[in-house]
Design an enzyme around this catalytic site. Sequence first.
Site, PDB file in Angstrom:
ATOM      1  N   LYS A  69       0.840  -1.204   0.000  1.00 15.46           N
ATOM      2  CA  LYS A  69       0.000   0.000   0.000  1.00 15.46           C
ATOM      3  C   LYS A  69       0.872   1.250   0.000  1.00 15.46           C
ATOM      4  O   LYS A  69       0.583   2.220  -0.716  1.00 15.46           O
ATOM      5  CB  LYS A  69      -0.945  -0.032   1.210  1.00 15.46           C
ATOM      6  CG  LYS A  69      -2.007  -1.126   1.075  1.00 15.46           C
ATOM      7  CD  LYS A  69      -2.794  -1.364   2.346  1.00 15.46           C
ATOM      8  CE  LYS A  69      -3.748  -2.553   2.147  1.00 15.46           C
ATOM      9  NZ  LYS A  69      -4.484  -2.924   3.359  1.00 15.46           N
ATOM     10  N   GLN A 113      -4.653  -1.289   9.545  1.00  7.98           N
ATOM     11  CA  GLN A 113      -4.493  -2.624   8.959  1.00  7.98           C
ATOM     12  C   GLN A 113      -5.074  -3.685   9.905  1.00  7.98           C
ATOM     13  O   GLN A 113      -4.739  -3.718  11.093  1.00  7.98           O
ATOM     14  CB  GLN A 113      -3.001  -2.891   8.693  1.00  7.98           C
ATOM     15  CG  GLN A 113      -2.719  -4.213   8.021  1.00  7.98           C
ATOM     16  CD  GLN A 113      -3.313  -4.303   6.603  1.00  7.98           C
ATOM     17  OE1 GLN A 113      -3.230  -3.369   5.824  1.00  7.98           O
ATOM     18  NE2 GLN A 113      -3.922  -5.443   6.292  1.00  7.98           N
ATOM     19  N   ASP A 136     -11.070   2.453   3.930  1.00  6.19           N
ATOM     20  CA  ASP A 136     -11.367   1.020   3.795  1.00  6.19           C
ATOM     21  C   ASP A 136     -12.858   0.795   3.545  1.00  6.19           C
ATOM     22  O   ASP A 136     -13.248  -0.289   3.119  1.00  6.19           O
ATOM     23  CB  ASP A 136     -10.956   0.265   5.071  1.00  6.19           C
ATOM     24  CG  ASP A 136      -9.614  -0.436   4.916  1.00  6.19           C
ATOM     25  OD1 ASP A 136      -9.252  -0.784   3.779  1.00  6.19           O
ATOM     26  OD2 ASP A 136      -8.950  -0.653   5.942  1.00  6.19           O
TER      27      ASP A 136
END
Length: 310
Positions: A69, A113, A136
């Site tokens: 990422k 994460q 997200d």
Amino acid sequence: MQWRYNVPMTNPHTQATAHMLNGRVVADHLINALAEVTEAHVAQGRSRPGLAVVLVGDDPASEVYVGHKIRACERVGIRSLAHRLPASVTEEALLSLIDELNQDEGVAGILVQLPLPEGINAAAVTRRISPSKDVDGFHPTNMGLLAQRTPAIRPCTPRGVITLLNYYRLDPKGQEALVVGASNIVGRPLMLELLLAGATVTIAHRFTRDLKKHVGRAGILCVAVGRADLIDPDWIAPGTVVVDIGIHRDEDGRLRGDLDFERARQKASWITPVPGGVGPMTVATLLQNTLQAAGIIPADFALKATHHNA
Ligand code: NAD
């Protein structure tokens, strides 16, 4: 009547094999398009968007994903701001970091994460992120908006799957779609995405009876279980579009999906490889969501379908 995509026949004397849904190629196109928009934005004297990436603990798989990422951010011209916290961090300390990032005008998007270490309530952490910075797309507000057909920021993997299908001009509208796996981060939002795209959607999970029957009915089969060989490729009807979202390693340490790729490609009309299918789309969509959160691209920004099917 069930409509199926054409099965490509390369040679009438050999068995048909599927076309590839090449996530690497499509993600590259998307990243290039996002980089162009970002550079134009910065050239106008505006600030570069920032993505805060929060990694708690030292889970090796999470390290790899975060690395991907951060590198992808560089390609688009997004500033990544990494926050690494020890596994021993308290939930309170993590929540107060999120509060700070929510207030920080230099941060367009916040990504925590997953999975988080035991003892930290991931749902509470997800809910603490401001929905407008929730790149997200897991916040209940964003999930709810998707459920109500007014999506704002959409979960990356499911949206990435839709972008991939659109790129290859595979329209889910009116199709029988089966999603196997019903998690909050993949299966459920993918069900909502396919519904939004006009498919007739079935979702299978651990309590589903007769998975074989459901698989055989599907025109689009999406698998996100995290278990290899749950689905026998013989169950797949010829011409099915197969999207394998699972990622795991086989006994030899090689990455593979939930399906036996070599057998599934004999039945499918289109199929995602693993690696190189949905994974790159997830990362590229995260960057798309970050530019959307920064107000640089609109919610309906979409990559043009440039692929011409034979
Ligand atoms: P999860 O463990 O949260 O959910 C798995 C789902 O599978 C559950 O809903 C469960 O009900 C269902 N399931 C379990 N056994 C089943 C059975 N016998 N029949 C039918 N359904 C069954 O997993 P997840 O987080 O959704 O991830 C699934 C897979 O996708 C994993 O391999 C993960 O690594 C992968 N993944 C890939 C990407 C990507 O970008 N490609 C992103 C996220 C997750």
